[in-house]
Design an enzyme around this catalytic site. Sequence first.
Site, PDB file in Angstrom:
ATOM      1  N   ASP A   1      -4.259   5.048   6.194  1.00 20.01           N
ATOM      2  CA  ASP A   1      -4.867   6.275   6.724  1.00 20.01           C
ATOM      3  C   ASP A   1      -5.923   5.881   7.763  1.00 20.01           C
ATOM      4  O   ASP A   1      -5.579   5.531   8.888  1.00 20.01           O
ATOM      5  CB  ASP A   1      -5.429   7.051   5.532  1.00 20.01           C
ATOM      6  CG  ASP A   1      -5.998   8.403   5.880  1.00 20.01           C
ATOM      7  OD1 ASP A   1      -5.492   9.044   6.809  1.00 20.01           O
ATOM      8  OD2 ASP A   1      -6.951   8.850   5.215  1.00 20.01           O
TER       9      ASP A   1
ATOM     10  N   LYS B   1      -0.399   7.019   8.722  1.00 18.17           N
ATOM     11  CA  LYS B   1      -0.893   8.168   9.504  1.00 18.17           C
ATOM     12  C   LYS B   1      -1.667   7.607  10.688  1.00 18.17           C
ATOM     13  O   LYS B   1      -2.888   7.508  10.644  1.00 18.17           O
ATOM     14  CB  LYS B   1      -1.891   8.984   8.666  1.00 18.17           C
ATOM     15  CG  LYS B   1      -1.335   9.848   7.581  1.00 18.17           C
ATOM     16  CD  LYS B   1      -2.459  10.755   7.069  1.00 18.17           C
ATOM     17  CE  LYS B   1      -2.380  10.984   5.605  1.00 18.17           C
ATOM     18  NZ  LYS B   1      -3.551  11.682   5.042  1.00 18.17           N
TER      19      LYS B   1
ATOM     20  N   GLU C   1       0.842  -1.204   0.000  1.00 17.81           N
ATOM     21  CA  GLU C   1       0.000   0.000   0.000  1.00 17.81           C
ATOM     22  C   GLU C   1       0.875   1.251   0.000  1.00 17.81           C
ATOM     23  O   GLU C   1       1.980   1.241   0.527  1.00 17.81           O
ATOM     24  CB  GLU C   1      -0.855   0.027   1.268  1.00 17.81           C
ATOM     25  CG  GLU C   1      -2.332  -0.190   1.083  1.00 17.81           C
ATOM     26  CD  GLU C   1      -3.074   0.866   0.292  1.00 17.81           C
ATOM     27  OE1 GLU C   1      -2.489   1.562  -0.561  1.00 17.81           O
ATOM     28  OE2 GLU C   1      -4.281   0.996   0.539  1.00 17.81           O
TER      29      GLU C   1
ATOM     30  N   ARG D   1       0.950  12.207  -9.055  1.00 16.02           N
ATOM     31  CA  ARG D   1       1.515  10.866  -8.846  1.00 16.02           C
ATOM     32  C   ARG D   1       2.951  10.770  -9.356  1.00 16.02           C
ATOM     33  O   ARG D   1       3.728   9.941  -8.914  1.00 16.02           O
ATOM     34  CB  ARG D   1       0.678   9.805  -9.582  1.00 16.02           C
ATOM     35  CG  ARG D   1      -0.722   9.603  -9.035  1.00 16.02           C
ATOM     36  CD  ARG D   1      -1.323   8.332  -9.630  1.00 16.02           C
ATOM     37  NE  ARG D   1      -2.773   8.277  -9.517  1.00 16.02           N
ATOM     38  CZ  ARG D   1      -3.437   7.827  -8.460  1.00 16.02           C
ATOM     39  NH1 ARG D   1      -2.799   7.409  -7.397  1.00 16.02           N
ATOM     40  NH2 ARG D   1      -4.761   7.803  -8.455  1.00 16.02           N
TER      41      ARG D   1
ATOM     42  N   PHE E   1      -2.468  15.953   4.251  1.00 15.97           N
ATOM     43  CA  PHE E   1      -2.703  15.304   2.964  1.00 15.97           C
ATOM     44  C   PHE E   1      -1.430  15.394   2.124  1.00 15.97           C
ATOM     45  O   PHE E   1      -0.926  16.476   1.853  1.00 15.97           O
ATOM     46  CB  PHE E   1      -3.890  15.935   2.233  1.00 15.97           C
ATOM     47  CG  PHE E   1      -4.395  15.032   1.144  1.00 15.97           C
ATOM     48  CD1 PHE E   1      -5.214  13.956   1.457  1.00 15.97           C
ATOM     49  CD2 PHE E   1      -4.010  15.227  -0.162  1.00 15.97           C
ATOM     50  CE1 PHE E   1      -5.649  13.086   0.465  1.00 15.97           C
ATOM     51  CE2 PHE E   1      -4.442  14.361  -1.162  1.00 15.97           C
ATOM     52  CZ  PHE E   1      -5.263  13.293  -0.843  1.00 15.97           C
ATOM     53  N   VAL E   2      -0.911  14.226   1.746  1.00 17.53           N
ATOM     54  CA  VAL E   2       0.370  14.179   1.028  1.00 17.53           C
ATOM     55  C   VAL E   2       0.184  13.664  -0.395  1.00 17.53           C
ATOM     56  O   VAL E   2      -0.740  12.898  -0.663  1.00 17.53           O
ATOM     57  CB  VAL E   2       1.406  13.309   1.777  1.00 17.53           C
ATOM     58  CG1 VAL E   2       1.747  13.924   3.120  1.00 17.53           C
ATOM     59  CG2 VAL E   2       0.914  11.871   1.956  1.00 17.53           C
TER      60      VAL E   2
HETATM   61  P1  IMP Z   1      -7.769   4.358   4.229  1.00 20.83           P
HETATM   62  O1  IMP Z   1      -8.798   3.348   3.869  1.00 20.83           O
HETATM   63  O2  IMP Z   1      -8.384   5.583   4.848  1.00 20.83           O
HETATM   64  O3  IMP Z   1      -6.636   3.812   5.055  1.00 20.83           O
HETATM   65  O4  IMP Z   1      -7.225   4.973   2.881  1.00 20.83           O
HETATM   66  C1  IMP Z   1      -6.242   4.420   2.123  1.00 20.83           C
HETATM   67  C2  IMP Z   1      -6.221   5.124   0.785  1.00 20.83           C
HETATM   68  O5  IMP Z   1      -6.628   6.496   0.876  1.00 20.83           O
HETATM   69  C3  IMP Z   1      -4.815   5.165   0.234  1.00 20.83           C
HETATM   70  O6  IMP Z   1      -4.519   4.012  -0.499  1.00 20.83           O
HETATM   71  C4  IMP Z   1      -4.844   6.416  -0.611  1.00 20.83           C
HETATM   72  O7  IMP Z   1      -5.311   6.102  -1.893  1.00 20.83           O
HETATM   73  C5  IMP Z   1      -5.843   7.325   0.060  1.00 20.83           C
HETATM   74  N1  IMP Z   1      -5.173   8.335   0.902  1.00 20.83           N
HETATM   75  C6  IMP Z   1      -5.199   8.431   2.243  1.00 20.83           C
HETATM   76  N2  IMP Z   1      -4.480   9.468   2.687  1.00 20.83           N
HETATM   77  C7  IMP Z   1      -3.952  10.043   1.590  1.00 20.83           C
HETATM   78  C8  IMP Z   1      -3.064  11.165   1.389  1.00 20.83           C
HETATM   79  O8  IMP Z   1      -2.594  11.850   2.320  1.00 20.83           O
HETATM   80  N3  IMP Z   1      -2.742  11.429   0.100  1.00 20.83           N
HETATM   81  C9  IMP Z   1      -3.209  10.713  -0.952  1.00 20.83           C
HETATM   82  N4  IMP Z   1      -4.022   9.663  -0.808  1.00 20.83           N
HETATM   83  C10 IMP Z   1      -4.383   9.319   0.454  1.00 20.83           C
END
Ligand code: IMP
Length: 182
Positions: A102, A130, A98, A164, A151-152
């Site tokens: 997040d 994070k 991954e 990207r 947000f990165v």
């Molecule tokens: P989660 O289900 O919230 O853990 O989200 C995972 C997905 O959210 C990652 O694979 C990213 O595609 C997207 N994502 C989460 N935070 C960021 C960020 O800071 N920048 C860009 N994409 C993010």
Amino acid sequence: MKNDMARILFTEEQILEKVRDLGVRLTEDYKGKSPIFLGVLKGSFVFLADLMRQVGVSCQVEFMAVSSYGSGTNTTGAVRITKDLNTDIEGRHVVIVEDILDSGLTLHYLLRYLKGMNPASVRICTLLDKPERRRAAVDAAYTGFQIPDAFVVGYGLDYAERYRNLPYIGILKPEIYEECDA
Ligand code: IMP
């Protein structure tokens, strides 16, 4: 594109050094196991390409696509598989690769889904984590960097499909996504 960054978090060199370390650990842990590296599209494709070349054991690459975000910066909580696995993982060692962990909702869902296919093991390798944002209990066996709640973008990570291609990882200026989310 550099003007859209509030701050560069990790340079190209810092990222490659971390990817090399992760490759060494994976090589050690998966000796003789022929793992499947399962990239979660699209964000992981740059990381996965670099990581694989640092892994010195025989391995296979597969991809899945999962969507949990629209074009904004906050998760909706809903996870949907948009590209399924097309290989049998029963009895295999799977490493989910991954870009960023997040809320954890995506990987929580994916782990449950994959475990239902009876793999020998499933572990997570994420470049970024994070921890402050976690909403589902998910732990990665391999983590590159822990980062604050910002947000990165870059190195495969996007905002609305942009950025990207940046070789570094940076924090996007909030006004960039505030403009678009408005
Ligand atoms: P989660 O289900 O919230 O853990 O989200 C995972 C997905 O959210 C990652 O694979 C990213 O595609 C997207 N994502 C989460 N935070 C960021 C960020 O800071 N920048 C860009 N994409 C993010």
